[in-house]
Write a protein that holds these residues in place. Structure first.
Motif, PDB file in Angstrom:
ATOM      1  N   GLU A 126       0.813  -1.218   0.000  1.00 55.82           N
ATOM      2  CA  GLU A 126       0.000   0.000   0.000  1.00 55.82           C
ATOM      3  C   GLU A 126       0.846   1.268   0.000  1.00 55.82           C
ATOM      4  O   GLU A 126       0.404   2.314  -0.457  1.00 55.82           O
ATOM      5  CB  GLU A 126      -0.907  -0.001   1.230  1.00 55.82           C
ATOM      6  N   HIS A 127       2.062   1.202   0.526  1.00 51.79           N
ATOM      7  CA  HIS A 127       2.884   2.401   0.653  1.00 51.79           C
ATOM      8  C   HIS A 127       3.742   2.677  -0.584  1.00 51.79           C
ATOM      9  O   HIS A 127       4.494   3.633  -0.605  1.00 51.79           O
ATOM     10  CB  HIS A 127       3.772   2.296   1.897  1.00 51.79           C
ATOM     11  N   VAL A 128       3.662   1.847  -1.629  1.00 51.43           N
ATOM     12  CA  VAL A 128       4.443   2.043  -2.851  1.00 51.43           C
ATOM     13  C   VAL A 128       3.523   2.629  -3.913  1.00 51.43           C
ATOM     14  O   VAL A 128       2.475   2.068  -4.240  1.00 51.43           O
ATOM     15  CB  VAL A 128       5.037   0.702  -3.343  1.00 51.43           C
ATOM     16  N   SER A 129       3.934   3.765  -4.468  1.00 51.92           N
ATOM     17  CA  SER A 129       3.095   4.426  -5.465  1.00 51.92           C
ATOM     18  C   SER A 129       3.251   3.757  -6.827  1.00 51.92           C
ATOM     19  O   SER A 129       4.177   2.984  -7.075  1.00 51.92           O
ATOM     20  CB  SER A 129       3.460   5.905  -5.566  1.00 51.92           C
ATOM     21  N   VAL A 130       2.366   4.104  -7.723  1.00 47.30           N
ATOM     22  CA  VAL A 130       2.397   3.566  -9.086  1.00 47.30           C
ATOM     23  C   VAL A 130       3.664   4.036  -9.794  1.00 47.30           C
ATOM     24  O   VAL A 130       4.296   3.277 -10.548  1.00 47.30           O
ATOM     25  CB  VAL A 130       1.132   4.013  -9.853  1.00 47.30           C
ATOM     26  N   PHE A 131       4.064   5.286  -9.534  1.00 49.88           N
ATOM     27  CA  PHE A 131       5.267   5.822 -10.166  1.00 49.88           C
ATOM     28  C   PHE A 131       6.522   5.062  -9.742  1.00 49.88           C
ATOM     29  O   PHE A 131       7.421   4.822 -10.540  1.00 49.88           O
ATOM     30  CB  PHE A 131       5.415   7.311  -9.855  1.00 49.88           C
ATOM     31  N   GLN A 132       6.574   4.668  -8.477  1.00 56.17           N
ATOM     32  CA  GLN A 132       7.718   3.891  -8.002  1.00 56.17           C
ATOM     33  C   GLN A 132       7.742   2.510  -8.651  1.00 56.17           C
ATOM     34  O   GLN A 132       8.800   1.994  -9.011  1.00 56.17           O
ATOM     35  CB  GLN A 132       7.678   3.763  -6.482  1.00 56.17           C
ATOM     36  N   GLN A 133       6.597   1.904  -8.822  1.00 57.71           N
ATOM     37  CA  GLN A 133       6.532   0.605  -9.477  1.00 57.71           C
ATOM     38  C   GLN A 133       6.940   0.710 -10.942  1.00 57.71           C
ATOM     39  O   GLN A 133       7.660  -0.153 -11.461  1.00 57.71           O
ATOM     40  CB  GLN A 133       5.128   0.021  -9.354  1.00 57.71           C
TER      41      GLN A 133
END
Length: 81
Positions: free
Chosen positions: A3-10
């Motif tokens: 939940e704490h990882v954004s789409v941009f980071q992925q």
């Protein structure tokens, strides 16, 4: 998916992974080409250096007695190592 990882980071992780795979593939191909290529003399672009018309003249300079002694001492010093 955490939940704490954004789409941009992925997306960034995916892009870095693809770039890493592409870099490794390119490096492996380069190493194969260099490893299996026959050795060649290095080529210079045409006109980079003028052709040498004759061998350079050999030069010599007479040494004084002091310079000869200093050179002999230097040779002995290198011989000890």
């Amino acid at each position: 998916m955490p939940e704490h990882v954004s789409v941009f980071q992925q997306i960034a992780v995916v892009i870095l992974a693809v770039a890493t795979v592409a870099w490794v593939v390119g490096l492996v191909r380069l190493v194969r080409v260099v490893a299996f290529a026959p050795p060649q003399a290095p080529r210079l672009p045409l006109g980079a250096l003028p052709g040498q018309s004759q061998a350079p003249a050999q030069e010599s300079v007479p040494l004084t007695a002091y310079e000869q002694d200093a050179f002999a001492g230097l040779v002995r010093q290198f011989g000890r190592r």
